[in-house]
Design a protein around this motif. Structure first.
Motif, PDB file in Angstrom:
ATOM      1  N   ILE A 161      -0.017   5.264 -12.060  1.00 37.93           N
ATOM      2  CA  ILE A 161      -0.783   4.245 -11.326  1.00 37.93           C
ATOM      3  C   ILE A 161      -2.269   4.626 -11.283  1.00 37.93           C
ATOM      4  CG2 ILE A 161      -1.097   3.115  -9.098  1.00 37.93           C
ATOM      5  CD1 ILE A 161       1.928   3.585  -8.587  1.00 37.93           C
ATOM      6  N   ASN A 198      -5.545   2.593 -12.971  1.00 38.67           N
ATOM      7  CA  ASN A 198      -6.704   2.146 -12.205  1.00 38.67           C
ATOM      8  C   ASN A 198      -7.992   2.868 -12.569  1.00 38.67           C
ATOM      9  OD1 ASN A 198      -5.941   0.109  -9.845  1.00 38.67           O
ATOM     10  ND2 ASN A 198      -4.182   1.463 -10.226  1.00 38.67           N
ATOM     11  N   VAL A 238      -1.911   5.442  -2.439  1.00 35.80           N
ATOM     12  CA  VAL A 238      -2.483   5.334  -3.777  1.00 35.80           C
ATOM     13  C   VAL A 238      -3.937   4.886  -3.690  1.00 35.80           C
ATOM     14  CG1 VAL A 238      -2.327   4.122  -5.983  1.00 35.80           C
ATOM     15  CG2 VAL A 238      -0.246   4.791  -4.790  1.00 35.80           C
ATOM     16  N   ARG A 239      -4.181   3.927  -2.810  1.00 36.84           N
ATOM     17  CA  ARG A 239      -5.568   3.442  -2.699  1.00 36.84           C
ATOM     18  C   ARG A 239      -6.511   4.590  -2.319  1.00 36.84           C
ATOM     19  NH1 ARG A 239      -5.480  -0.501   1.301  1.00 36.84           N
ATOM     20  NH2 ARG A 239      -5.322  -2.213  -0.183  1.00 36.84           N
ATOM     21  N   PRO A 287      -0.182   0.538   4.406  1.00 41.18           N
ATOM     22  CA  PRO A 287      -1.384   0.050   3.723  1.00 41.18           C
ATOM     23  C   PRO A 287      -1.651   0.845   2.439  1.00 41.18           C
ATOM     24  CG  PRO A 287      -1.823   0.360   6.071  1.00 41.18           C
ATOM     25  CD  PRO A 287      -0.444   0.919   5.805  1.00 41.18           C
ATOM     26  N   GLY A 288      -2.021   0.151   1.381  1.00 44.19           N
ATOM     27  CA  GLY A 288      -2.442   0.815   0.143  1.00 44.19           C
ATOM     28  C   GLY A 288      -1.335   1.221  -0.803  1.00 44.19           C
ATOM     29  N   VAL A 289      -0.071   0.806  -0.537  1.00 41.32           N
ATOM     30  CA  VAL A 289       1.020   1.199  -1.449  1.00 41.32           C
ATOM     31  C   VAL A 289       1.186   0.235  -2.628  1.00 41.32           C
ATOM     32  CG1 VAL A 289       2.430   2.523   0.178  1.00 41.32           C
ATOM     33  CG2 VAL A 289       2.771   0.052  -0.026  1.00 41.32           C
ATOM     34  N   GLY A 290       0.486  -0.896  -2.601  1.00 44.33           N
ATOM     35  CA  GLY A 290       0.554  -1.792  -3.758  1.00 44.33           C
ATOM     36  C   GLY A 290       1.189  -3.148  -3.490  1.00 44.33           C
ATOM     37  N   LYS A 291       1.268  -3.578  -2.243  1.00 40.50           N
ATOM     38  CA  LYS A 291       1.934  -4.844  -1.925  1.00 40.50           C
ATOM     39  C   LYS A 291       1.215  -6.040  -2.562  1.00 40.50           C
ATOM     40  CE  LYS A 291       1.504  -4.043   2.489  1.00 40.50           C
ATOM     41  NZ  LYS A 291       0.896  -2.695   2.397  1.00 40.50           N
ATOM     42  N   THR A 292      -0.088  -6.114  -2.336  1.00 43.82           N
ATOM     43  CA  THR A 292      -0.835  -7.253  -2.879  1.00 43.82           C
ATOM     44  C   THR A 292      -0.798  -7.227  -4.403  1.00 43.82           C
ATOM     45  OG1 THR A 292      -2.273  -7.107  -0.947  1.00 43.82           O
ATOM     46  CG2 THR A 292      -3.046  -8.473  -2.762  1.00 43.82           C
ATOM     47  N   THR A 293      -0.914  -6.038  -4.958  1.00 41.73           N
ATOM     48  CA  THR A 293      -0.889  -5.882  -6.422  1.00 41.73           C
ATOM     49  C   THR A 293       0.442  -6.361  -6.991  1.00 41.73           C
ATOM     50  OG1 THR A 293      -2.315  -3.958  -6.153  1.00 41.73           O
ATOM     51  CG2 THR A 293      -1.241  -4.211  -8.293  1.00 41.73           C
ATOM     52  N   ILE A 330      -7.072   6.755  -5.345  1.00 40.31           N
ATOM     53  CA  ILE A 330      -8.018   6.138  -6.283  1.00 40.31           C
ATOM     54  C   ILE A 330      -9.447   6.349  -5.775  1.00 40.31           C
ATOM     55  CG2 ILE A 330      -8.832   3.924  -7.237  1.00 40.31           C
ATOM     56  CD1 ILE A 330      -5.866   2.979  -7.154  1.00 40.31           C
ATOM     57  N   LEU A 349      -5.739  -6.937 -12.149  1.00 40.80           N
ATOM     58  CA  LEU A 349      -4.682  -6.056 -11.636  1.00 40.80           C
ATOM     59  C   LEU A 349      -3.466  -6.066 -12.540  1.00 40.80           C
ATOM     60  CD1 LEU A 349      -4.580  -6.884  -7.820  1.00 40.80           C
ATOM     61  CD2 LEU A 349      -5.642  -4.923  -8.952  1.00 40.80           C
ATOM     62  N   ASN A 350      -2.904  -4.917 -12.725  1.00 37.96           N
ATOM     63  CA  ASN A 350      -1.725  -4.729 -13.545  1.00 37.96           C
ATOM     64  C   ASN A 350      -0.758  -3.866 -12.759  1.00 37.96           C
ATOM     65  OD1 ASN A 350      -0.620  -5.316 -15.963  1.00 37.96           O
ATOM     66  ND2 ASN A 350      -2.247  -4.294 -17.136  1.00 37.96           N
ATOM     67  N   TRP A 351       0.515  -4.235 -12.726  1.00 39.23           N
ATOM     68  CA  TRP A 351       1.487  -3.420 -11.997  1.00 39.23           C
ATOM     69  C   TRP A 351       2.105  -2.420 -12.966  1.00 39.23           C
ATOM     70  CZ3 TRP A 351       2.906  -2.407  -7.156  1.00 39.23           C
ATOM     71  CH2 TRP A 351       4.171  -1.841  -6.919  1.00 39.23           C
ATOM     72  N   VAL A 352       2.053  -1.156 -12.642  1.00 41.50           N
ATOM     73  CA  VAL A 352       2.705  -0.156 -13.490  1.00 41.50           C
ATOM     74  C   VAL A 352       3.650   0.683 -12.628  1.00 41.50           C
ATOM     75  CG1 VAL A 352       0.875   0.031 -15.231  1.00 41.50           C
ATOM     76  CG2 VAL A 352       0.776   1.484 -13.203  1.00 41.50           C
TER      77      VAL A 352
END
Ligand SMILES: Nc1ncnc2c1ncn2[C@@H]1O[C@H](COP(=O)(O)OP(=O)(O)O)[C@@H](O)[C@H]1O
Ligand SMILES: [Mg+2]
Length: 272
Positions: free
Chosen positions: A198, A202, A230-231, A55-61, A234, A21-24
């Motif tokens: 983003i 991905n 975003v998820r 959900p899916g906005v990039g928190k874990t990333t 993708i 994972l890469n944060w952009v």
């Protein structure tokens, strides 16, 4: 498997995770998270920040990328409604020879090794589970394992970040815990250009026109306050690409089909 012994109790440690994972895009959020973890004086302590968003906005990333930026090993604990206090700390397991062995959670493993813990979807956890973390989250920085009777202190390099989904289907986190999970960083849906970046990050093998199409769709969804993330974007692009590889149907027909199959028929109204 790595073992450590504390007060005559031997704990088996969990392993860190390694994700591609890469944060952009939003560099500001990354900086804010890193600032919260900083220690600026020997009398200072780090914050325990909370990442909030749909959900899916990039928190874990974001949590993962920030930890990697620090050069730390990352441990993940996936919180659920069924998470018990001991699951967060130490659980007994029966070894191959029938003896009781003790397994340190990913959280305790991160505490011992000086890694970063992502406590993922913390809003799903009950108050009872949260209560066992109260001393860890203030200046005491330790947890108590009821099962072994051992107190485990965090390594000075230990950092934690909690992600929380903004949906109602979960427990209300008690106030004394809220106040220990500061600052709160809110992750919103990205602007179009950022969203395109983003998606590209991905799906580097997707054509620009497909990604543009998906971003247009997502942006209309965001404007109408739909929960499309975003998820989802993708997944739509990925599924469309797979269908294109598998058939000779016109890509212009396959993209709407992918939208419908990922998000349902109602989502079709946001296509141009
Ligand atoms: N800024 C970003 N940079 C790179 N990838 C991102 C970004 N935001 C979201 N993603 C991607 O979107 C998907 C969902 O992100 P995730 O972190 O799992 O969301 P959440 O934890 O909020 O549910 C992942 O595939 C992730 O790689
Ligand atoms: Mg997540």
């Amino acid at each position: 498997m790595e073992r450590v012994t504390i007060d005559n109790i031997t704990l088996t440690l969990a392993s860190p995770i390694e994700l591609p994972l890469n944060w952009v895009g939003n560099d500001e959020l990354l900086k804010q998270l890193l600032a919260a973890w900083m220690v600026i004086d020997e009398r200072d302590i780090p914050f325990n920040p909370r990442l909030i968003g749909k959900p899916g906005v990039g928190k874990t990333t974001l949590g993962y990328a920030a930890a990697k930026r620090l050069g730390r090993q990352v441990y993940l604990f996936q919180a659920t409604m069924d998470t018990r206090p001991e699951d967060l700390i130490v659980t007994p397991v029966v070894g191959p020879d029938g003896t009781i062995q003790y397994s340190a959670s990913s959280l305790v493993s991160a505490m011992i090794k000086g890694g970063v813990l992502i406590l993922d979807e913390g809003n799903r956890m009950s108050e009872k589970a949260w209560a066992s973390l109260a001393p860890l989250l203030d200046d005491r920085r330790y947890v108590e394992s009821i099962i072994t009777g051992v107190r485990i202190s965090a390594h000075p390099d230990f950092r934690i970040v909690v992600t929380m989904n903004e949906d109602s289907s979960t427990f209300e986190v008690p106030e004394y815990i809220h106040s220990r999970l500061q600052p709160q960083l809110y992750i919103d849906f990205p602007e179009a250009e950022e969203e395109l970046t983003i998606l590209k990050e991905n799906l580097p093998f997707a054509s620009a026109s497909i990604l543009r199409y998906v971003v247009d769709f997502l942006q209309r969804g965001h404007a109408a306050d739909e929960p499309y993330s975003v998820r989802d974007g993708i997944n739509i692009a990925r599924y469309a690409l797979k269908m294109m590889a598998a058939s000779d149907q016109d890509p212009r027909d396959l993209l709407p089909l992918a939208v419908e199959r990922i998000l349902g028929e109602e989502a079709l109204r946001y296509l141009r």
